[in-house]
Write a protein that holds these residues in place. Structure first.
Motif, PDB file in Angstrom:
ATOM      1  N   GLY A 130      -1.574  10.522  -9.998  1.00  0.00           N
ATOM      2  CA  GLY A 130      -2.963  10.877  -9.765  1.00  0.00           C
ATOM      3  C   GLY A 130      -3.793   9.752  -9.183  1.00  0.00           C
ATOM      4  O   GLY A 130      -3.440   8.578  -9.261  1.00  0.00           O
ATOM      5  N   GLU A 131      -4.919  10.142  -8.611  1.00  0.00           N
ATOM      6  CA  GLU A 131      -5.798   9.188  -7.930  1.00  0.00           C
ATOM      7  C   GLU A 131      -6.517   8.255  -8.891  1.00  0.00           C
ATOM      8  O   GLU A 131      -6.984   7.185  -8.491  1.00  0.00           O
ATOM      9  N   SER A 132      -6.627   8.644 -10.157  1.00  0.00           N
ATOM     10  CA  SER A 132      -7.430   7.856 -11.094  1.00  0.00           C
ATOM     11  C   SER A 132      -6.670   6.685 -11.715  1.00  0.00           C
ATOM     12  O   SER A 132      -7.277   5.826 -12.356  1.00  0.00           O
ATOM     13  N   ARG A 185       0.247   6.959  -6.676  1.00  0.00           N
ATOM     14  CA  ARG A 185      -0.879   7.888  -6.853  1.00  0.00           C
ATOM     15  C   ARG A 185      -0.411   9.342  -6.727  1.00  0.00           C
ATOM     16  O   ARG A 185      -0.923  10.224  -7.419  1.00  0.00           O
ATOM     17  N   ALA A 186       0.559   9.583  -5.854  1.00  0.00           N
ATOM     18  CA  ALA A 186       1.101  10.939  -5.741  1.00  0.00           C
ATOM     19  C   ALA A 186       1.801  11.350  -7.027  1.00  0.00           C
ATOM     20  O   ALA A 186       1.793  12.529  -7.408  1.00  0.00           O
ATOM     21  N   ARG A 246       0.573   4.365  -2.667  1.00  0.00           N
ATOM     22  CA  ARG A 246       0.356   5.778  -2.334  1.00  0.00           C
ATOM     23  C   ARG A 246       1.346   6.672  -3.072  1.00  0.00           C
ATOM     24  O   ARG A 246       0.992   7.752  -3.561  1.00  0.00           O
ATOM     25  N   GLU A 264       0.819  -1.204   0.000  1.00  0.00           N
ATOM     26  CA  GLU A 264       0.000   0.000   0.000  1.00  0.00           C
ATOM     27  C   GLU A 264       0.858   1.263   0.000  1.00  0.00           C
ATOM     28  O   GLU A 264       0.485   2.284  -0.593  1.00  0.00           O
TER      29      GLU A 264
END
Length: 206
Positions: free
Chosen positions: A51-53, A47-48, A44, A40
């Protein structure tokens, strides 16, 4: 390599270091590509970076529930990808690539960064000798491979292992116990949790 990913459907990022390296070349991922990470914490970081998508497959939970085995279980549950690009350093475990190959995946490995052994400067060696005159330290180890790099100065290893160590993966925990540490704490890689465990170790030594 990243200019054409038409022959890849899953990009596996083995660590935050691999994310940082790949982010130098990749601003965004093609829509057909799914990312995978061994934990995880690396998800993270990904995603940083993108992006979150961005779609990411990873084993949920803390460090104790992460790693190659946990990711492989997640991939088996979702369906083994057909064409995998593993982004890694020049060394590392081969277990995951071997398991994917045994499940019928086409696996390519790409060295995205280089792992270098710890080399202290003369000044750092002097600072270490000075520190050894004081109480034993709390050491934070993020990779089991780092353990072999902690022998820079005569007597330093005995001093370090007489203290405490914080690790973020069960494999590192077993390695540090084999290496001679006695006070070991497992932590989530989240900064606040690491800080709490380092403080707890320091209080235990005190």
């Amino acid at each position: 390599r990243f200019s054409d990913l038409s022959d890849i459907d899953t990009v596996l990022l083995v660590s935050p270091a691999s994310v940082a390296a790949v982010a130098h070349w990749v601003d965004h991922w093609p829509s057909h590509v799914t990312l995978a990470t061994v934990g995880e914490g690396t998800a993270r970081v990904a995603r940083a970076a993108w992006g979150e998508s961005v779609p990411i497959i990873y084993p949920a939970g803390d460090a104790a529930h992460s790693g190659s085995e946990a990711l492989m279980a997640e991939l088996r549950k979702r369906g083994i990808p057909s064409r995998v690009l593993i982004c890694r350093g020049q060394t590392g475990r081969e277990w995951l690539s071997e398991e994917l190959l045994s499940e019928g995946a086409d696996v390519q490995k790409l060295m995205c960064y280089e792992r270098l052994p710890l080399q202290l400067t003369v000044q750092q060696e002097d600072e270490l000798r000075e520190a050894m005159k004081g109480p034993a330290p709390v050491t934070y180890i993020t990779s089991s491979e780092a353990i072999v790099s902690l022998h820079p100065v005569e007597g330093a290893w005995e001093w370090i292992t007489s203290g405490a160590v914080v690790v973020i993966h069960p494999r590192s925990e077993s390695k540090v116990l084999e290496a001679g540490f006695h006070l070991v704490r497992m932590s989530s890689p989240i900064d606040d949790e690491v800080e709490k465990n380092v403080i707890a170790c320091a209080e235990g030594l005190g």
